[in-house]
Scaffold this motif. Sequence first.
Motif, PDB file in Angstrom:
ATOM      1  N   THR A  34     -27.930 -19.901 -31.848  1.00 46.17           N
ATOM      2  CA  THR A  34     -27.087 -19.658 -30.669  1.00 46.17           C
ATOM      3  C   THR A  34     -27.591 -20.414 -29.441  1.00 46.17           C
ATOM      4  O   THR A  34     -26.820 -20.704 -28.537  1.00 46.17           O
ATOM      5  CB  THR A  34     -26.966 -18.156 -30.343  1.00 46.17           C
ATOM      6  OG1 THR A  34     -28.252 -17.651 -29.984  1.00 46.17           O
ATOM      7  CG2 THR A  34     -26.399 -17.374 -31.506  1.00 46.17           C
ATOM      8  N   TYR A  38     -25.496 -22.537 -26.206  1.00 46.78           N
ATOM      9  CA  TYR A  38     -25.732 -22.560 -24.754  1.00 46.78           C
ATOM     10  C   TYR A  38     -26.110 -23.964 -24.283  1.00 46.78           C
ATOM     11  O   TYR A  38     -25.724 -24.403 -23.201  1.00 46.78           O
ATOM     12  CB  TYR A  38     -26.824 -21.547 -24.362  1.00 46.78           C
ATOM     13  CG  TYR A  38     -26.313 -20.134 -24.422  1.00 46.78           C
ATOM     14  CD1 TYR A  38     -25.619 -19.586 -23.359  1.00 46.78           C
ATOM     15  CD2 TYR A  38     -26.468 -19.364 -25.576  1.00 46.78           C
ATOM     16  CE1 TYR A  38     -25.109 -18.303 -23.417  1.00 46.78           C
ATOM     17  CE2 TYR A  38     -25.965 -18.076 -25.654  1.00 46.78           C
ATOM     18  CZ  TYR A  38     -25.287 -17.553 -24.567  1.00 46.78           C
ATOM     19  OH  TYR A  38     -24.771 -16.296 -24.637  1.00 46.78           O
ATOM     20  N   ARG A  39     -26.869 -24.659 -25.100  1.00 40.29           N
ATOM     21  CA  ARG A  39     -27.251 -26.030 -24.748  1.00 40.29           C
ATOM     22  C   ARG A  39     -26.014 -26.914 -24.624  1.00 40.29           C
ATOM     23  O   ARG A  39     -25.919 -27.776 -23.744  1.00 40.29           O
ATOM     24  CB  ARG A  39     -28.176 -26.619 -25.828  1.00 40.29           C
ATOM     25  CG  ARG A  39     -29.586 -26.072 -25.754  1.00 40.29           C
ATOM     26  CD  ARG A  39     -30.423 -26.475 -26.973  1.00 40.29           C
ATOM     27  NE  ARG A  39     -31.747 -25.936 -26.844  1.00 40.29           N
ATOM     28  CZ  ARG A  39     -32.753 -26.561 -26.198  1.00 40.29           C
ATOM     29  NH1 ARG A  39     -32.587 -27.774 -25.719  1.00 40.29           N
ATOM     30  NH2 ARG A  39     -33.915 -25.977 -26.072  1.00 40.29           N
ATOM     31  N   SER A 100     -30.665 -22.896 -19.967  1.00 41.71           N
ATOM     32  CA  SER A 100     -31.216 -21.672 -19.400  1.00 41.71           C
ATOM     33  C   SER A 100     -30.393 -21.260 -18.177  1.00 41.71           C
ATOM     34  O   SER A 100     -30.083 -20.077 -17.985  1.00 41.71           O
ATOM     35  CB  SER A 100     -32.675 -21.914 -19.031  1.00 41.71           C
ATOM     36  OG  SER A 100     -33.256 -20.742 -18.541  1.00 41.71           O
ATOM     37  N   SER A 103     -26.909 -19.986 -19.168  1.00 41.27           N
ATOM     38  CA  SER A 103     -26.998 -18.747 -19.946  1.00 41.27           C
ATOM     39  C   SER A 103     -27.196 -17.523 -19.055  1.00 41.27           C
ATOM     40  O   SER A 103     -27.026 -16.394 -19.495  1.00 41.27           O
ATOM     41  CB  SER A 103     -28.112 -18.830 -20.988  1.00 41.27           C
ATOM     42  OG  SER A 103     -29.373 -18.733 -20.370  1.00 41.27           O
ATOM     43  N   ARG A 109     -21.682 -16.061 -20.918  1.00 43.03           N
ATOM     44  CA  ARG A 109     -22.078 -15.222 -22.054  1.00 43.03           C
ATOM     45  C   ARG A 109     -20.848 -14.574 -22.680  1.00 43.03           C
ATOM     46  O   ARG A 109     -20.731 -14.501 -23.899  1.00 43.03           O
ATOM     47  CB  ARG A 109     -23.100 -14.160 -21.619  1.00 43.03           C
ATOM     48  CG  ARG A 109     -24.322 -14.719 -20.921  1.00 43.03           C
ATOM     49  CD  ARG A 109     -25.498 -13.785 -20.987  1.00 43.03           C
ATOM     50  NE  ARG A 109     -26.039 -13.731 -22.334  1.00 43.03           N
ATOM     51  CZ  ARG A 109     -26.939 -14.588 -22.821  1.00 43.03           C
ATOM     52  NH1 ARG A 109     -27.438 -15.536 -22.078  1.00 43.03           N
ATOM     53  NH2 ARG A 109     -27.350 -14.462 -24.068  1.00 43.03           N
ATOM     54  N   ARG A 130     -31.541 -14.871 -27.906  1.00 38.16           N
ATOM     55  CA  ARG A 130     -32.295 -14.031 -26.983  1.00 38.16           C
ATOM     56  C   ARG A 130     -31.759 -12.606 -26.950  1.00 38.16           C
ATOM     57  O   ARG A 130     -32.475 -11.676 -26.609  1.00 38.16           O
ATOM     58  CB  ARG A 130     -32.208 -14.594 -25.550  1.00 38.16           C
ATOM     59  CG  ARG A 130     -32.690 -16.017 -25.396  1.00 38.16           C
ATOM     60  CD  ARG A 130     -34.190 -16.134 -25.640  1.00 38.16           C
ATOM     61  NE  ARG A 130     -34.698 -17.464 -25.296  1.00 38.16           N
ATOM     62  CZ  ARG A 130     -34.472 -18.553 -26.014  1.00 38.16           C
ATOM     63  NH1 ARG A 130     -33.764 -18.488 -27.117  1.00 38.16           N
ATOM     64  NH2 ARG A 130     -34.977 -19.712 -25.633  1.00 38.16           N
ATOM     65  N   ASP A 131     -30.481 -12.458 -27.246  1.00 42.97           N
ATOM     66  CA  ASP A 131     -29.808 -11.160 -27.101  1.00 42.97           C
ATOM     67  C   ASP A 131     -29.043 -10.799 -28.357  1.00 42.97           C
ATOM     68  O   ASP A 131     -28.048 -10.082 -28.303  1.00 42.97           O
ATOM     69  CB  ASP A 131     -28.826 -11.230 -25.923  1.00 42.97           C
ATOM     70  CG  ASP A 131     -27.710 -12.252 -26.164  1.00 42.97           C
ATOM     71  OD1 ASP A 131     -27.937 -13.200 -26.962  1.00 42.97           O
ATOM     72  OD2 ASP A 131     -26.618 -12.094 -25.603  1.00 42.97           O
ATOM     73  N   ARG A 180     -39.240 -20.774 -18.113  1.00 42.38           N
ATOM     74  CA  ARG A 180     -38.040 -20.368 -18.869  1.00 42.38           C
ATOM     75  C   ARG A 180     -38.167 -18.940 -19.379  1.00 42.38           C
ATOM     76  O   ARG A 180     -37.212 -18.171 -19.383  1.00 42.38           O
ATOM     77  CB  ARG A 180     -37.794 -21.333 -20.029  1.00 42.38           C
ATOM     78  CG  ARG A 180     -36.916 -22.485 -19.617  1.00 42.38           C
ATOM     79  CD  ARG A 180     -36.022 -22.964 -20.727  1.00 42.38           C
ATOM     80  NE  ARG A 180     -36.773 -23.591 -21.796  1.00 42.38           N
ATOM     81  CZ  ARG A 180     -36.362 -23.631 -23.043  1.00 42.38           C
ATOM     82  NH1 ARG A 180     -35.237 -23.052 -23.397  1.00 42.38           N
ATOM     83  NH2 ARG A 180     -37.088 -24.236 -23.951  1.00 42.38           N
ATOM     84  N   ASP A 184     -35.463 -16.321 -18.425  1.00 46.61           N
ATOM     85  CA  ASP A 184     -34.689 -15.694 -19.507  1.00 46.61           C
ATOM     86  C   ASP A 184     -34.890 -14.174 -19.532  1.00 46.61           C
ATOM     87  O   ASP A 184     -33.987 -13.432 -19.900  1.00 46.61           O
ATOM     88  CB  ASP A 184     -35.068 -16.287 -20.880  1.00 46.61           C
ATOM     89  CG  ASP A 184     -34.637 -17.754 -21.027  1.00 46.61           C
ATOM     90  OD1 ASP A 184     -33.810 -18.221 -20.213  1.00 46.61           O
ATOM     91  OD2 ASP A 184     -35.125 -18.430 -21.949  1.00 46.61           O
ATOM     92  N   ARG A 187     -33.236 -12.426 -15.814  1.00 48.58           N
ATOM     93  CA  ARG A 187     -31.846 -12.547 -15.371  1.00 48.58           C
ATOM     94  C   ARG A 187     -31.126 -11.210 -15.562  1.00 48.58           C
ATOM     95  O   ARG A 187     -31.515 -10.394 -16.411  1.00 48.58           O
ATOM     96  CB  ARG A 187     -31.142 -13.657 -16.156  1.00 48.58           C
ATOM     97  CG  ARG A 187     -31.002 -13.298 -17.614  1.00 48.58           C
ATOM     98  CD  ARG A 187     -30.390 -14.428 -18.414  1.00 48.58           C
ATOM     99  NE  ARG A 187     -30.274 -14.030 -19.798  1.00 48.58           N
ATOM    100  CZ  ARG A 187     -30.378 -14.848 -20.825  1.00 48.58           C
ATOM    101  NH1 ARG A 187     -30.616 -16.120 -20.631  1.00 48.58           N
ATOM    102  NH2 ARG A 187     -30.234 -14.395 -22.045  1.00 48.58           N
TER     103      ARG A 187
HETATM  104  O1   DC Z   1     -33.405 -21.319 -28.068  1.00 49.45           O
HETATM  105  P1   DC Z   1     -33.129 -22.463 -27.111  1.00 49.45           P
HETATM  106  O2   DC Z   1     -34.345 -22.985 -26.422  1.00 49.45           O
HETATM  107  O3   DC Z   1     -32.336 -23.553 -27.762  1.00 49.45           O
HETATM  108  O4   DC Z   1     -32.184 -21.809 -25.974  1.00 49.45           O
HETATM  109  C1   DC Z   1     -31.761 -22.527 -24.851  1.00 49.45           C
HETATM  110  C2   DC Z   1     -31.501 -21.575 -23.684  1.00 49.45           C
HETATM  111  O5   DC Z   1     -30.362 -20.770 -23.960  1.00 49.45           O
HETATM  112  C3   DC Z   1     -32.645 -20.607 -23.370  1.00 49.45           C
HETATM  113  O6   DC Z   1     -33.170 -20.876 -22.086  1.00 49.45           O
HETATM  114  C4   DC Z   1     -32.045 -19.232 -23.351  1.00 49.45           C
HETATM  115  C5   DC Z   1     -30.604 -19.413 -23.624  1.00 49.45           C
HETATM  116  N1   DC Z   1     -30.117 -18.567 -24.708  1.00 49.45           N
HETATM  117  C6   DC Z   1     -29.600 -17.338 -24.374  1.00 49.45           C
HETATM  118  O7   DC Z   1     -29.581 -16.979 -23.198  1.00 49.45           O
HETATM  119  N2   DC Z   1     -29.087 -16.533 -25.335  1.00 49.45           N
HETATM  120  C7   DC Z   1     -29.109 -16.904 -26.616  1.00 49.45           C
HETATM  121  N3   DC Z   1     -28.582 -16.098 -27.536  1.00 49.45           N
HETATM  122  C8   DC Z   1     -29.662 -18.146 -26.988  1.00 49.45           C
HETATM  123  C9   DC Z   1     -30.180 -18.953 -26.004  1.00 49.45           C
END
Ligand code: DC
Length: 225
Positions: A34, A38-39, A100, A103, A109, A130-131, A180, A184, A187
């Motif tokens: 996921t 977001y990227r 970041s 997100s 979201r 993350r969630d 980060r 993360d 927020r």
């Molecule tokens: O896992 P990553 O480094 O590719 O994630 C990139 C950014 O996206 C990270 O700063 C947090 C965000 N992210 C998020 O908020 N929720 C998710 N489910 C996945 C990533």
Amino acid sequence: MSHYSIAIDGPSGAGKSTLAKALAARLGFLYVDTGAIYRTVGLYVARQGADCGKEDEVLPHLPNIALSLTYGEDGLQHMLLNGEDVTGAIRENQVSRWASQVSAIPGVRAFLLEMQRDLARRHSVIMDGRDIGTVVLPQADLKIFLTASVEQRAIRRCKELEEKGQSVPLETVKAEIAQRDYDDSHRAAAPLRQAEDAVVVDTSQLNLEESLEALYTLVKERLQL
Ligand code: DC
């Protein structure tokens, strides 16, 4: 037919994507990264010249974003942004920051939530982010919170970047990771936090094989496969 879902959350660089990918291959589940989603949103918004940290500049772009995930013969996830394969582009170091930032915006979201849930309805998935255990798939069959020390995560990220020909000093990567982590987890919208029913796996002292074994053992204990 019902499907299994495994949620893997944790900070950047804990090895989530490498391990989730390997575990999914072993179990025959679909791997959903996921963070890549977001990227992709961050990349699109930045390309439009907007400030990824400003909600009023980001939100107007969302209706113009068509995202899709495709899986190559290799089983690996490819991200398509309005038809363009951006799988490589979203791994550039600067995209981490944009991802970041976007997100943290609740509208972003919400925009991505249904897409993620839909994948889990249609497949047995290992989803990392993350969630995932807290918001996206609160009913996941197994929730894992994967973590490691900032030092170890920075060392791993540096190696990864070096392999791609991007040489970034360890101290810089460490500072970026710590920043980060902070952003993360502080927020307001779906912050990074461990679900109450998640199993914590700390990979600081484990190599890849050992981490994978630890996760596989957990899956075997929890899921009737
Ligand atoms: O896992 P990553 O480094 O590719 O994630 C990139 C950014 O996206 C990270 O700063 C947090 C965000 N992210 C998020 O908020 N929720 C998710 N489910 C996945 C990533």
